[in-house]
Scaffold this active site. Structure first.
Site, PDB file in Angstrom:
ATOM      1  N   ARG A 158       0.816  -1.227   0.000  1.00  0.00           N
ATOM      2  CA  ARG A 158       0.000   0.000   0.000  1.00  0.00           C
ATOM      3  C   ARG A 158       0.844   1.269   0.000  1.00  0.00           C
ATOM      4  NH1 ARG A 158      -3.701  -3.531   3.503  1.00  0.00           N
ATOM      5  NH2 ARG A 158      -1.741  -3.796   4.598  1.00  0.00           N
ATOM      6  N   ILE A 159       1.828   1.331   0.922  1.00  0.00           N
ATOM      7  CA  ILE A 159       2.617   2.569   1.043  1.00  0.00           C
ATOM      8  C   ILE A 159       3.597   2.701  -0.122  1.00  0.00           C
ATOM      9  CG2 ILE A 159       4.293   3.805   2.476  1.00  0.00           C
ATOM     10  CD1 ILE A 159       2.891   2.475   4.934  1.00  0.00           C
ATOM     11  N   THR A 235      11.110   4.715   6.138  1.00  0.00           N
ATOM     12  CA  THR A 235       9.919   5.118   6.893  1.00  0.00           C
ATOM     13  C   THR A 235       9.136   3.875   7.308  1.00  0.00           C
ATOM     14  OG1 THR A 235       8.688   5.336   4.829  1.00  0.00           O
ATOM     15  CG2 THR A 235       9.599   7.365   5.757  1.00  0.00           C
ATOM     16  N   SER A 236       9.793   2.710   7.274  1.00  0.00           N
ATOM     17  CA  SER A 236       9.050   1.472   7.527  1.00  0.00           C
ATOM     18  C   SER A 236       9.237   0.985   8.968  1.00  0.00           C
ATOM     19  CB  SER A 236       9.457   0.418   6.511  1.00  0.00           C
ATOM     20  OG  SER A 236       8.546  -0.644   6.549  1.00  0.00           O
ATOM     21  N   ARG A 237      10.313   0.273   9.236  1.00  0.00           N
ATOM     22  CA  ARG A 237      10.632  -0.150  10.596  1.00  0.00           C
ATOM     23  C   ARG A 237      12.136  -0.059  10.779  1.00  0.00           C
ATOM     24  NH1 ARG A 237       6.149   0.678  11.779  1.00  0.00           N
ATOM     25  NH2 ARG A 237       4.605  -0.707  12.721  1.00  0.00           N
ATOM     26  N   ASP A 261      12.897   7.744   9.555  1.00  0.00           N
ATOM     27  CA  ASP A 261      11.772   8.100  10.417  1.00  0.00           C
ATOM     28  C   ASP A 261      11.655   7.085  11.543  1.00  0.00           C
ATOM     29  OD1 ASP A 261       9.420   9.589  11.147  1.00  0.00           O
ATOM     30  OD2 ASP A 261       8.239   7.882  10.420  1.00  0.00           O
ATOM     31  N   GLU A 266      14.476   2.545  18.723  1.00  0.00           N
ATOM     32  CA  GLU A 266      13.627   3.719  18.999  1.00  0.00           C
ATOM     33  C   GLU A 266      12.767   3.569  20.253  1.00  0.00           C
ATOM     34  OE1 GLU A 266      11.260   3.676  15.294  1.00  0.00           O
ATOM     35  OE2 GLU A 266       9.499   3.341  16.539  1.00  0.00           O
ATOM     36  N   HIS A 298       9.490   8.744  14.209  1.00  0.00           N
ATOM     37  CA  HIS A 298       8.391   7.862  13.791  1.00  0.00           C
ATOM     38  C   HIS A 298       7.089   8.647  13.654  1.00  0.00           C
ATOM     39  CE1 HIS A 298       7.146   3.346  13.907  1.00  0.00           C
ATOM     40  NE2 HIS A 298       6.368   4.026  13.089  1.00  0.00           N
TER      41      HIS A 298
END
Ligand code: NAD
Length: 348
Positions: A158-159, A235-237, A261, A266, A298
């Protein structure tokens, strides 16, 4: 009345969850908000709750799940797409209802990835500060035109697909690596093997889930395969990137810049204010000394639309549990895992 304990709750979670509850049944649920994360130390605070609601840095390993179960909790609501932070097998064995929010504005994350690329590329964050000091010098701000550049996308779900559509509009050539990628991407670019994508891309953006297979997918070897001076965006994990290897690649100039991100460690820092403390994470602190490294906490998902969607779907999932309805977002159901973590591609 159903009792729900919400962990890692911020003012915005409360705001959007309260609105969603008002729109459903204001009286069907009593909520307790906890600002801290769910962990072995805090799990007992869910005592008397029927359900808990958690986010990306709440850890639901076996001991936490056991404590929740002993305290009478029967439902776990993830107000996120990813479920790498919960032991689904143990949750299934204990008979928990577990549901997530599989999709809540993929565009929000994709747009943020583009914002990171352009910040890193055109140095707008530095320009903002420089101009405010009355310095209008452009030295050090030289960027590159995105149009015509090759962008490699790892994971076109999707992303990744939303990201591809935006960059197609920028005039970029798009490559994707995704062993299970759908045909829709072929409108925008071509599928290639990972090594090929890394060698040919000016920018590599990660949009695959974190699994055993993808952990540290950007390690020393794969970073060395990248085009010299290319940019890496995650920007995922956080676990997709070996941060120490990234630091070495930045030091040698192999990597032209990195925008993260998400960060593999984190959980100890993100979503909280540590500005008055000594931060003991030397890897993160070293990373942030590079002028060509951009780190955010994040926040790619963080839009009004996404938060409204997350809250609405979370309350809907809770309603399904209460009404004993089939929940389309269940991750475990009737003793069967709805996702096979190590067989199928995990769709988050
Ligand atoms: P998705 O399930 O729709 O798409 C993931 C894609 O990755 C799938 O097409 C899948 O086939 C592919 N994939 C799986 N394993 C792969 C591998 N080894 N190599 C390459 N591709 C692989 O998920 P999505 O909604 O697009 O979300 C992608 C990721 O973004 C999620 O895993 C989540 O962790 C992350 N995310 C981050 C934020 C944020 O705020 N930063 C918000 C939402 C989601």
């Amino acid at each position: 009345m159903m009792k729900l304990a919400v962990f890692s709750a911020k003012s915005y979670d409360k705001h959007f969850l309260d609105i969603a509850l008002q729109q459903h049944h204001p009286s069907f649920c009593q909520i307790t908000y906890h600002s801290f994360a769910l962990s072995s130390e805090t799990a007992s605070l869910a005592q008397d709750s029927d359900a808990v609601c958690v986010f990306v840095n709440d850890h639901l390993g076996a001991p936490v799940l056991q404590t929740l179960h002993e305290n009478g909790v029967r439902a776990i609501l993830l107000r996120c797409a990813g479920f790498n932070n919960i032991d689904l097998k143990v949750a299934e064995d204990l008979g928990f209802f577990v549901a997530n929010v599989p999709s809540y504005s993929p565009e929000a994350v994709a747009e943020f990835a583009v914002a990171l690329i352009q910040t890193l590329n055109r140095k707008t964050h530095r320009a903002f500060n420089r101009v405010r000091e009355g310095n209008f010098n452009l030295e050090g701000f030289l960027g590159r035109t995105l149009s015509g550049k090759t962008v490699g996308i790892v994971g076109v779900g999707r992303i990744g697909l939303a990201f591809a559509k935006i960059l197609h509009g920028f005039g970029c050539q798009l490559l994707a690596y995704d062993p299970w990628g759908g045909d829709e991407f072929k409108t925008y670019g071509v599928f290639v093997e990972l090594a090929d994508l890394l060698q040919r891309s000016d920018i590599v953006s990660l949009h695959c889930p974190l699994t055993d297979e993808t952990r540290h997918i950007m390690n020393e070897e794969n970073l060395s395969r990248m085009k010299k001076g290319a940019l890496l965006v995650n920007t995922s994990r956080g676990g997709l990137v070996d941060t120490k290897a990234v630091i070495n690649a930045l030091k040698s100039g192999q990597l032209g810049g990195v925008a993260l991100d998400v960060y593999e460690e984190e959980g100890a820092l993100f979503y909280n204010d540590h500005s008055g403390e000594i931060i003991h994470d030397d890897v993160l602190m070293r990373l942030m000394t590079f002028p060509n490294a951009l780190v955010c906490g994040h926040q790619a998902f963080f839009t009004e639309e996404a938060l409204g969607e997350i809250a609405g779907v979370t309350v809907g999932n809770l309603e399904d549990f209460v009404m004993k309805r089939t929940c389309k977002n269940s991750l475990v159901r009737e003793g069967h895992l709805m996702v096979e973590m190590d067989k199928e591609p995990v769709r988050l």
